[in-house]
Write an enzyme that holds these catalytic residues in place. Structure first.
Site, PDB file in Angstrom:
ATOM      1  N   HIS A  88       0.843  -1.195   0.000  1.00 26.12           N
ATOM      2  CA  HIS A  88       0.000   0.000   0.000  1.00 26.12           C
ATOM      3  C   HIS A  88       0.882   1.250   0.000  1.00 26.12           C
ATOM      4  O   HIS A  88       0.698   2.159  -0.808  1.00 26.12           O
ATOM      5  CB  HIS A  88      -0.931   0.002   1.215  1.00 26.12           C
ATOM      6  CG  HIS A  88      -1.590   1.319   1.485  1.00 26.12           C
ATOM      7  ND1 HIS A  88      -2.552   1.848   0.661  1.00 26.12           N
ATOM      8  CD2 HIS A  88      -1.400   2.239   2.466  1.00 26.12           C
ATOM      9  CE1 HIS A  88      -2.937   3.026   1.131  1.00 26.12           C
ATOM     10  NE2 HIS A  88      -2.251   3.290   2.231  1.00 26.12           N
ATOM     11  N   ASP A 132       6.675  21.956 -26.379  1.00 29.27           N
ATOM     12  CA  ASP A 132       6.654  20.593 -25.832  1.00 29.27           C
ATOM     13  C   ASP A 132       7.695  20.561 -24.723  1.00 29.27           C
ATOM     14  O   ASP A 132       8.291  21.577 -24.380  1.00 29.27           O
ATOM     15  CB  ASP A 132       6.999  19.552 -26.922  1.00 29.27           C
ATOM     16  CG  ASP A 132       6.474  18.158 -26.547  1.00 29.27           C
ATOM     17  OD1 ASP A 132       6.672  17.740 -25.387  1.00 29.27           O
ATOM     18  OD2 ASP A 132       5.851  17.505 -27.402  1.00 29.27           O
ATOM     19  N   TRP A 179       7.080   0.125   3.978  1.00 32.90           N
ATOM     20  CA  TRP A 179       7.613   0.886   2.839  1.00 32.90           C
ATOM     21  C   TRP A 179       8.945   1.530   3.198  1.00 32.90           C
ATOM     22  O   TRP A 179       9.688   1.965   2.330  1.00 32.90           O
ATOM     23  CB  TRP A 179       6.609   1.923   2.344  1.00 32.90           C
ATOM     24  CG  TRP A 179       6.671   3.258   3.019  1.00 32.90           C
ATOM     25  CD1 TRP A 179       6.048   3.580   4.177  1.00 32.90           C
ATOM     26  CD2 TRP A 179       7.391   4.415   2.597  1.00 32.90           C
ATOM     27  NE1 TRP A 179       6.339   4.875   4.513  1.00 32.90           N
ATOM     28  CE2 TRP A 179       7.160   5.418   3.564  1.00 32.90           C
ATOM     29  CE3 TRP A 179       8.199   4.723   1.511  1.00 32.90           C
ATOM     30  CZ2 TRP A 179       7.726   6.691   3.469  1.00 32.90           C
ATOM     31  CZ3 TRP A 179       8.765   6.002   1.426  1.00 32.90           C
ATOM     32  CH2 TRP A 179       8.517   6.956   2.393  1.00 32.90           C
ATOM     33  N   SER A 232      13.098   6.494 -13.682  1.00 35.29           N
ATOM     34  CA  SER A 232      11.982   7.198 -14.308  1.00 35.29           C
ATOM     35  C   SER A 232      11.810   8.591 -13.713  1.00 35.29           C
ATOM     36  O   SER A 232      11.684   9.584 -14.443  1.00 35.29           O
ATOM     37  CB  SER A 232      10.714   6.371 -14.126  1.00 35.29           C
ATOM     38  OG  SER A 232       9.581   7.155 -14.361  1.00 35.29           O
ATOM     39  N   SER A 233      11.833   8.671 -12.388  1.00 30.18           N
ATOM     40  CA  SER A 233      11.653   9.981 -11.740  1.00 30.18           C
ATOM     41  C   SER A 233      12.779  10.926 -12.102  1.00 30.18           C
ATOM     42  O   SER A 233      12.555  12.118 -12.329  1.00 30.18           O
ATOM     43  CB  SER A 233      11.658   9.845 -10.220  1.00 30.18           C
ATOM     44  OG  SER A 233      10.585   9.095  -9.806  1.00 30.18           O
ATOM     45  N   HIS A 257      12.866  12.131   3.838  1.00 32.92           N
ATOM     46  CA  HIS A 257      12.202  13.367   4.204  1.00 32.92           C
ATOM     47  C   HIS A 257      11.981  14.297   3.034  1.00 32.92           C
ATOM     48  O   HIS A 257      10.865  14.751   2.810  1.00 32.92           O
ATOM     49  CB  HIS A 257      12.803  14.069   5.410  1.00 32.92           C
ATOM     50  CG  HIS A 257      11.768  14.981   5.982  1.00 32.92           C
ATOM     51  ND1 HIS A 257      10.737  14.514   6.761  1.00 32.92           N
ATOM     52  CD2 HIS A 257      11.503  16.279   5.747  1.00 32.92           C
ATOM     53  CE1 HIS A 257       9.903  15.496   7.008  1.00 32.92           C
ATOM     54  NE2 HIS A 257      10.349  16.581   6.408  1.00 32.92           N
ATOM     55  N   GLU A 316      11.600  13.354   0.166  1.00 29.06           N
ATOM     56  CA  GLU A 316      10.574  12.652  -0.601  1.00 29.06           C
ATOM     57  C   GLU A 316       9.161  13.100  -0.192  1.00 29.06           C
ATOM     58  O   GLU A 316       8.298  13.279  -1.040  1.00 29.06           O
ATOM     59  CB  GLU A 316      10.733  11.142  -0.395  1.00 29.06           C
ATOM     60  CG  GLU A 316       9.567  10.292  -0.875  1.00 29.06           C
ATOM     61  CD  GLU A 316       9.396  10.257  -2.386  1.00 29.06           C
ATOM     62  OE1 GLU A 316      10.379  10.594  -3.097  1.00 29.06           O
ATOM     63  OE2 GLU A 316       8.298   9.915  -2.844  1.00 29.06           O
ATOM     64  N   TYR A 320       8.290  15.949   0.835  1.00 29.14           N
ATOM     65  CA  TYR A 320       8.030  17.273   0.244  1.00 29.14           C
ATOM     66  C   TYR A 320       7.864  17.183  -1.249  1.00 29.14           C
ATOM     67  O   TYR A 320       7.142  17.985  -1.851  1.00 29.14           O
ATOM     68  CB  TYR A 320       9.127  18.264   0.642  1.00 29.14           C
ATOM     69  CG  TYR A 320       9.043  18.562   2.119  1.00 29.14           C
ATOM     70  CD1 TYR A 320       7.824  18.894   2.689  1.00 29.14           C
ATOM     71  CD2 TYR A 320      10.142  18.465   2.952  1.00 29.14           C
ATOM     72  CE1 TYR A 320       7.693  19.122   4.036  1.00 29.14           C
ATOM     73  CE2 TYR A 320      10.029  18.697   4.304  1.00 29.14           C
ATOM     74  CZ  TYR A 320       8.802  19.016   4.841  1.00 29.14           C
ATOM     75  OH  TYR A 320       8.688  19.238   6.181  1.00 29.14           O
ATOM     76  N   SER A 372      -2.182  27.110  -5.258  1.00 31.95           N
ATOM     77  CA  SER A 372      -1.830  28.516  -5.468  1.00 31.95           C
ATOM     78  C   SER A 372      -2.326  29.013  -6.820  1.00 31.95           C
ATOM     79  O   SER A 372      -2.429  30.218  -7.043  1.00 31.95           O
ATOM     80  CB  SER A 372      -0.316  28.709  -5.386  1.00 31.95           C
ATOM     81  OG  SER A 372       0.161  28.260  -4.146  1.00 31.95           O
ATOM     82  N   HIS A 424      14.402  13.267  12.497  1.00 28.27           N
ATOM     83  CA  HIS A 424      13.208  13.346  13.350  1.00 28.27           C
ATOM     84  C   HIS A 424      12.320  12.114  13.167  1.00 28.27           C
ATOM     85  O   HIS A 424      11.372  11.926  13.911  1.00 28.27           O
ATOM     86  CB  HIS A 424      12.424  14.646  13.138  1.00 28.27           C
ATOM     87  CG  HIS A 424      11.757  14.782  11.809  1.00 28.27           C
ATOM     88  ND1 HIS A 424      11.646  15.974  11.164  1.00 28.27           N
ATOM     89  CD2 HIS A 424      11.158  13.889  11.005  1.00 28.27           C
ATOM     90  CE1 HIS A 424      11.001  15.806  10.024  1.00 28.27           C
ATOM     91  NE2 HIS A 424      10.702  14.540   9.904  1.00 28.27           N
ATOM     92  N   HIS A 425      12.632  11.302  12.151  1.00 28.53           N
ATOM     93  CA  HIS A 425      11.929  10.024  12.015  1.00 28.53           C
ATOM     94  C   HIS A 425      12.543   8.966  12.930  1.00 28.53           C
ATOM     95  O   HIS A 425      12.094   7.834  12.957  1.00 28.53           O
ATOM     96  CB  HIS A 425      12.000   9.519  10.571  1.00 28.53           C
ATOM     97  CG  HIS A 425      11.336  10.436   9.591  1.00 28.53           C
ATOM     98  ND1 HIS A 425      10.024  10.312   9.220  1.00 28.53           N
ATOM     99  CD2 HIS A 425      11.796  11.518   8.924  1.00 28.53           C
ATOM    100  CE1 HIS A 425       9.713  11.261   8.357  1.00 28.53           C
ATOM    101  NE2 HIS A 425      10.772  12.007   8.159  1.00 28.53           N
ATOM    102  N   THR A 462       6.000  27.092   6.099  1.00 20.61           N
ATOM    103  CA  THR A 462       4.717  26.459   5.808  1.00 20.61           C
ATOM    104  C   THR A 462       3.583  27.356   6.276  1.00 20.61           C
ATOM    105  O   THR A 462       2.572  27.513   5.586  1.00 20.61           O
ATOM    106  CB  THR A 462       4.624  25.079   6.499  1.00 20.61           C
ATOM    107  OG1 THR A 462       5.843  24.384   6.271  1.00 20.61           O
ATOM    108  CG2 THR A 462       3.481  24.275   5.947  1.00 20.61           C
ATOM    109  N   LYS A 487       2.884  30.103   3.845  1.00 15.56           N
ATOM    110  CA  LYS A 487       2.062  29.688   2.701  1.00 15.56           C
ATOM    111  C   LYS A 487       0.579  29.665   3.074  1.00 15.56           C
ATOM    112  O   LYS A 487      -0.265  30.159   2.323  1.00 15.56           O
ATOM    113  CB  LYS A 487       2.496  28.295   2.207  1.00 15.56           C
ATOM    114  CG  LYS A 487       3.936  28.266   1.727  1.00 15.56           C
ATOM    115  CD  LYS A 487       4.244  27.018   0.939  1.00 15.56           C
ATOM    116  CE  LYS A 487       3.799  27.172  -0.486  1.00 15.56           C
ATOM    117  NZ  LYS A 487       4.832  27.584  -1.407  1.00 15.56           N
ATOM    118  N   ARG A 522       1.492   1.206  15.156  1.00 17.90           N
ATOM    119  CA  ARG A 522       1.134   1.042  13.745  1.00 17.90           C
ATOM    120  C   ARG A 522       1.607  -0.324  13.256  1.00 17.90           C
ATOM    121  O   ARG A 522       2.342  -1.024  13.928  1.00 17.90           O
ATOM    122  CB  ARG A 522       1.738   2.163  12.914  1.00 17.90           C
ATOM    123  CG  ARG A 522       3.251   2.184  12.909  1.00 17.90           C
ATOM    124  CD  ARG A 522       3.789   3.463  12.312  1.00 17.90           C
ATOM    125  NE  ARG A 522       3.714   3.430  10.858  1.00 17.90           N
ATOM    126  CZ  ARG A 522       4.570   4.090  10.056  1.00 17.90           C
ATOM    127  NH1 ARG A 522       5.546   4.811  10.573  1.00 17.90           N
ATOM    128  NH2 ARG A 522       4.455   4.033   8.757  1.00 17.90           N
TER     129      ARG A 522
END
Lengths: 517, 388, 192
Positions: free
Chosen positions: A68, A97, A133, A161-162, A245, A247, A249, A260, A294-295, A320, A323, A442
């Site tokens: 998932h 293009d 994951w 790819s990315s 991290h 990732e 964002y 926006s 922080h993870h 943040t 924004k 979890r």
């Protein structure tokens, strides 16, 4: 580049180098993955509907949580944003293009292979990856099922790819802007993607590196993450989150860009604080590189490390906040109407802010000792990713769909879809805050009795949310098939180059660059 | 890698079958053994240590600050949505920047954050303040999927397994009050005493978490972590493994029994006496019937999950009529003591004592139609372990 | 225009390759970082050369020893004494007992870890069995030496240091000499 239209049949899609076709492919692929990942989520929620094991065994449950996460992150959210970038970036900056059309075709077409490889591991002996994951070593190395090798190659391909996609976007934005389109005139969606593309180039190779190290540990006898050979399992977590991290964002910045664009249109008022929006996005991107640990507050870090990562993380709240204040001020003294894209955008601002609040709470290192690895964390990141990334993407689809296919979607159906999703989302994820704080870890297939009631509610919400996305598919297909014709500008006060071209957008646009004042 | 359809399709079919069942019956739903207040618990508990209360207060402080900010921001937003509706003919303004406002809403949140960060930092320093010497040190080792507690310098160590039966988990038996949160041997610690935990793991990463103490620390193979607590109230405190550690991650609870110091000391004394007694027992002969009795207990605790109530097999192989249980004794002992690498059969050599091993092997050889008629003595097991 | 696109792509590819290398460079960077800061309770994996300092007899530091086995490691492994009281600056020696109960010879690697973390960089081993892999014949036992000095600069608030060893079975990798390969691989990575 001639005036010819698309090729006929399947080869149009296989060999296309047209940014609009590739954008469409990305979006449909992402939607398919969204449904697949959603089914995995529903298996999880069905099992957690009540205490005890009813539907799946723990081993398979772990495969579901892992798949998932992987499918939603790498299959649904990221490709959807790349698809939107393909469609919109050239039209927004007045380019004919993407800068590298052939590479564009490649970067899409390797994706289905990656996911075929990863999903097929559900059917091999030993099962699919089951280590979450975040695939912490040594659970994902010494103790992994054989399918981990498939997973590693799949991640390599997705990464390639990315990276190709990002290089393309950077090359397009830097080189193909129409005359007069200076950087500080670019629409915010282009800006946020520009910054996201840099983040991708910075961290996807690190992810590729970390899975390569895993591969070497598993098959070639190295000991990057094995203490016995002088390695360190904690090192894995540091490298993973150095990627991980930024990732998160990567999955939210383009959505910032989308809302926006949308909020000013439906507030009939220019975006407040364009410059500060750009600087805030850049600051968030920069800060994302110095907060990864922080993870890992409970991994056993020295006091100084805990303090540094706590303060750095809290600092993210400043840009943040800027924004959020800008979006609210854009609405202030506007003339607001509530079409579906606007509803999704308003929900984005509110729910993402709630996710931001729980994020701030999680940043408080001492309190994180209680929150870490509980459902509070699950609630937090679903509050930023579902109303953040997913609602952002849906808002974008409703907003630009009339431009893409020339037909207006049915506003009543769109609003119904919004409200079903909104209710489903909150019913699913809000109770998770409660069970998390009450002590539910979890990634468990079964839970103690005191968590039963809220889990039941969450499961009901999940099925509602899941069903409403099938409804979304119906709305989109109906709109493509027909409906009220859209005007060129589509929305009364939409601004930007993409609204100056006809609806539906011709196969080739801006073959002669427009002049931007 | 071969494609094993029969195996891999099973879970998928189970999903379909189960989804149907799910909404049909909530029959085996938990009896309300759990207090309503606990069932609808929405918040962290303050816990029973100075640190856990400090964390709780900090959590509430940050929460209320967030609520206030939320009310302000969303208030302006909802006001705008109401007041400046297009449908009411609102005329849009055209302003799009204001340096003063922008500076204010950058600086003010930064100040609020500093206000949050200062108490958080001092809390963190308190948690890391390990200056005072601990009176009790416990080495906690995470295993797939149980905990081992070792009282350092006391000669007492034991494993702590989940006690909830498979029948409860599989909805065959009613679920007890402490479903999934009960163990055979809880960790026992004294109250009002500084207890130091040294935390490590034997295989993968686990995390030892007791919410009431606000102690959560990763258990990492090859590395040692430390945490400490001073529990102020007697009681039984429950927690769970907090880091995904494989199949039974959800089934390795933690139970801590905090008791008064004198009570703790007599408990510890009893455990030490037991350990000494065991050393003696190992040297003693057991009758066949004694072995069968103990063996039955051990089997039902340790083996029944995989091998079935009647030795019919399940996750593990059938024991009734198995070549191991009806083959040479040495081979049988070897399977028990060393496990079978690459399968779910674990090595029980370190987990069970000599008497238990002798008993369960004897039991397996003389149950469910296995009629070997032989038995093995604790001392034989001891010797076997020494020799291999 | 074409050449400017090429230039952008070249730079982006360069950055990609650079970041891939950086991912691997994080391995030695992390090791160095841990060595310096004692992050993770890591102690140096090479012998410390003793310097001549006065023993600080005013302080008593309790050093606890913990010996644990990783999964599937059948050896008996325990410290000769479970703890000792030492003075900073004093050279101390102790031993760890190991016994291989298996009939075949095996190779073990002990991995040290020190808590509190801030003590790790002040805990100097002048001789340690953990510096090398330890082979042991079947059904035999031995005492493995450890000599250490607690630095006189040990922070004042540290009164107890716990030194834990986890013993890993590395017989397999020893046989295939893959351990050397891994050491080389790590070395190679370090030079990227």
């Amino acid at each position: 580049m001639g005036d010819h239209g698309p090729a006929k049949g399947l080869s149009r899609w296989l060999f296309t180098t047209n940014h609009k076709d590739i954008g469409t492919l990305y979006l449909w692929f992402s939607f398919a993955m969204f449904l697949v990942g959603g089914i995995f989520a529903l298996v999880i929620r069905a099992e957690l509907f009540e205490p005890g094991l009813q539907i799946v065994q723990p081993e398979f449950f772990n495969q579901m949580t892992t798949m998932h996460g992987l499918v939603m992150v790498f299959g649904a959210v990221m490709p959807a944003f790349v698809g939107l970038a393909n469609w919109l970036v050239p039209m927004m900056i007045g380019a004919p293009d993407m800068a590298l059309p052939r590479m564009n075709n490649w970067s899409f077409w390797i994706l289905p292979f990656a996911f075929f490889m990863m999903l097929s591991s559900l059917f091999v002996e030993g099962g699919a990856p089951n280590f979450g994951w975040t695939f912490y070593a040594p659970l994902s190395t010494t103790y992994a099922p054989p399918s981990v090798t498939f997973f590693i190659f799949a991640v390599h391909i997705m990464g390639a790819s990315s990276i190709m996609g990002s290089i393309n976007i950077i090359a397009t934005i830097m080189n193909l802007r129409a005359p007069g389109m200076t950087y500080m005139k670019m629409p915010l969606f282009v800006w946020t993607w520009f910054i996201t593309a840099y983040l991708l180039i910075a961290v996807m190779p690190v992810l590729a590196g970390v899975v390569t190290m895993m591969l070497m540990d598993i098959h070639f006898g190295t000991s990057f993450f094995s203490a016995a050979g002088g390695g360190d399992p904690v090192l894995f977590q540091h490298i993973f989150w150095f990627f991980g991290h930024p990732e998160v964002y990567i999955m939210i910045l383009p959505a910032f860009g989308i809302v926006s664009q949308i909020i000013p249109t439906f507030s009939r008022k220019p975006l407040f604080g364009y410059d500060s929006m750009v600087y805030a996005t850049a600051s968030i991107a920069f800060l994302s590189f110095i907060v990864w640990a922080h993870h890992m507050f409970t991994v056993g870090m020295p006091l100084a490390g805990e303090l540094f990562f706590m303060w750095a993380t809290m600092l993210i709240a400043v840009p943040t906040g800027v924004k959020v204040f800008n979006w609210v001020t854009t609405m202030f003294r506007g003339s607001i109407s509530f079409e579906t894209p606007m509803l999704f955008s308003i929900a984005f601002v509110i729910l993402f802010t709630i996710g931001g609040f729980s994020g701030l709470m999680l940043a408080i290192a001492p309190a994180d000792f209680q929150y870490h690895d509980t459902y509070f964390v699950v609630a937090h990141f679903h509050y930023v990713l579902v109303p953040g990334a997913i609602f952002g993407i849906m808002a974008a689809v409703y907003y630009w769909l009339p431009k893409w296919c020339g037909n207006m979607y049915d506003e009543t159906l769109g609003k119904t879809h919004f409200w079903l999703s909104f209710v489903g989302l909150n019913v699913t994820f809000f109770p998770m805050h409660f069970v998390g704080l009450a002590g539910m870890p979890r990634r468990i297939p079964d839970y103690a009795l005191q968590f039963a009631d809220f889990n039941q509610i969450a499961s009901v919400g999940a099925f509602l949310f899941g069903a409403s996305q099938v409804f979304f598919m119906f709305i989109v297909i109906k709109t493509i098939m027909g409906g009220k014709k859209a005007t060129d500008q589509v929305w009364e006060s939409a601004e930007g180059l993409e609204w100056t071209i006809p609806s539906p957008a011709p196969y080739h646009t801006f073959t002669t660059p427009p002049e931007v004042k | 890698m071969s494609l094993d359809l029969s195996k891999s399709l099973t879970p998928v079919c189970r999903v379909l079958a189960g989804a149907g069942l799910l909404f049909g019956s909530a029959a085996v739903m938990a009896e309300s053994a759990v207090e309503p207040a606990q069932r609808w618990g929405v918040n962290m508990t303050p816990g029973v240590t100075e640190i856990s209360r400090g964390i709780y207060d900090l959590h509430m402080l940050i929460f209320w600050i967030c609520v206030v900010i939320g009310i302000l921001v969303f208030g302006v937003m909802f006001y705008s949505m109401y007041k400046f509706r297009h449908s009411k003919g609102a005329k849009p303004a055209t302003f799009h920047e204001n340096t003063t406002v922008e500076v204010i809403w950058t600086v003010v949140p930064a100040l609020i954050l500093i206000g949050m960060g200062i108490p958080a930092s001092s809390m963190l320093m308190d948690m890391y303040d390990d200056a005072e010497d601990a009176e009790v040190s416990v080495l906690i080792t995470g295993y797939q999927w149980k905990w081992k507690y070792e009282y350092m310098d006391e000669g007492v160590s034991f494993f702590s397994n989940m006690r909830t039966s498979r029948g409860e988990i599989n909805n065959i038996e009613p679920k007890g009050e402490h479903y999934l949160l009960e163990v055979d041997n809880p960790l026992v610690i004294p109250t009002d005493t500084k207890v130091r935990f040294l935390i490590t793991a034997n295989d993968v990463i686990h995390a030892w978490w007791v919410p009431a103490f606000a102690v959560k620390q990763d258990a990492i193979p090859g590395f040692i972590n430390t945490a400490w607590t001073v529990v102020e109230e007697e009681g039984v405190y429950r927690g769970q493994c907090a880091e995904l550690c494989g199949r039974d991650h959800g089934f390795m609870p933690i139970v801590v029994n905090a008791m008064e110091k004198s009570e703790y000391n007599s408990w510890l004394g009893a455990r030490q006496a037991e350990a000494a007694e065991l050393a003696q027992l190992i040297k003693q002969e057991k009758t066949f019937d004694e072995l069968m009795d103990v063996g039955k207990d051990v089997y039902n605790k340790q083996c029944v999950v995989c091998h079935g109530a009647n030795g019919e097999g399940g996750v593990g192989k059938a024991i009734a009529g198995s070549p191991v249980a009806t083959g040479p004794m040495d081979q049988h002992l070897s399977v028990m003591v060393n496990g079978v690498p690459g399968t779910a059969m674990q090595a029980f050599g370190a987990q069970l004592n000599e008497i238990e091993l002798a008993a369960v092997v004897t039991y397996a050889r003389n149950q469910w139609g296995n009629n070997m008629g032989d038995s093995v003595q604790p001392v034989d097991v001891y010797n076997f372990k020494q020799a291999n | 225009m074409e050449s400017s696109v090429k230039k952008t792509v070249r730079n982006a590819l360069f950055a990609t390759v650079g970041m891939f290398a950086f991912g691997f460079a994080l391995v030695p960077i992390y090791d160095v970082f841990c060595d310096i800061t004692g992050l993770n309770g890591k102690t140096s994996d090479s012998p410390y050369t003793a310097v001549d300092v006065a023993v600080d007899t005013s302080r008593n530091i309790t050093v606890q020893f913990v010996a644990t086995n990783n999964e599937n490691m059948p050896w008996e492994f325990k410290p000769a004494v479970s703890s000792m009281v030492v003075h900073p600056g004093e050279a101390v020696s102790t031993e760890f007992f190991v016994r291989n109960p298996k009939p075949v010879s095996m190779v073990a690697q002990a991995v040290p870890s020190v808590v509190p973390f801030k003590a790790a960089e002040y805990f100097h081993k002048t001789e340690c069995f953990c510096f090398n892999q330890q082979p042991l014949d079947g059904r035999s036992e031995t005492l493995m030496p450890l000599r250490f000095i607690v630095d006189v600069d040990l922070p004042k608030d540290v009164k107890t240091i716990t030194l834990a060893y986890t013993l890993f079975d590395v017989t397999e990798s020893f046989k295939t000499a893959a351990v050397d390969a891994s050491a080389e691989a790590k070395q190679a990575v370090g030079t990227i």
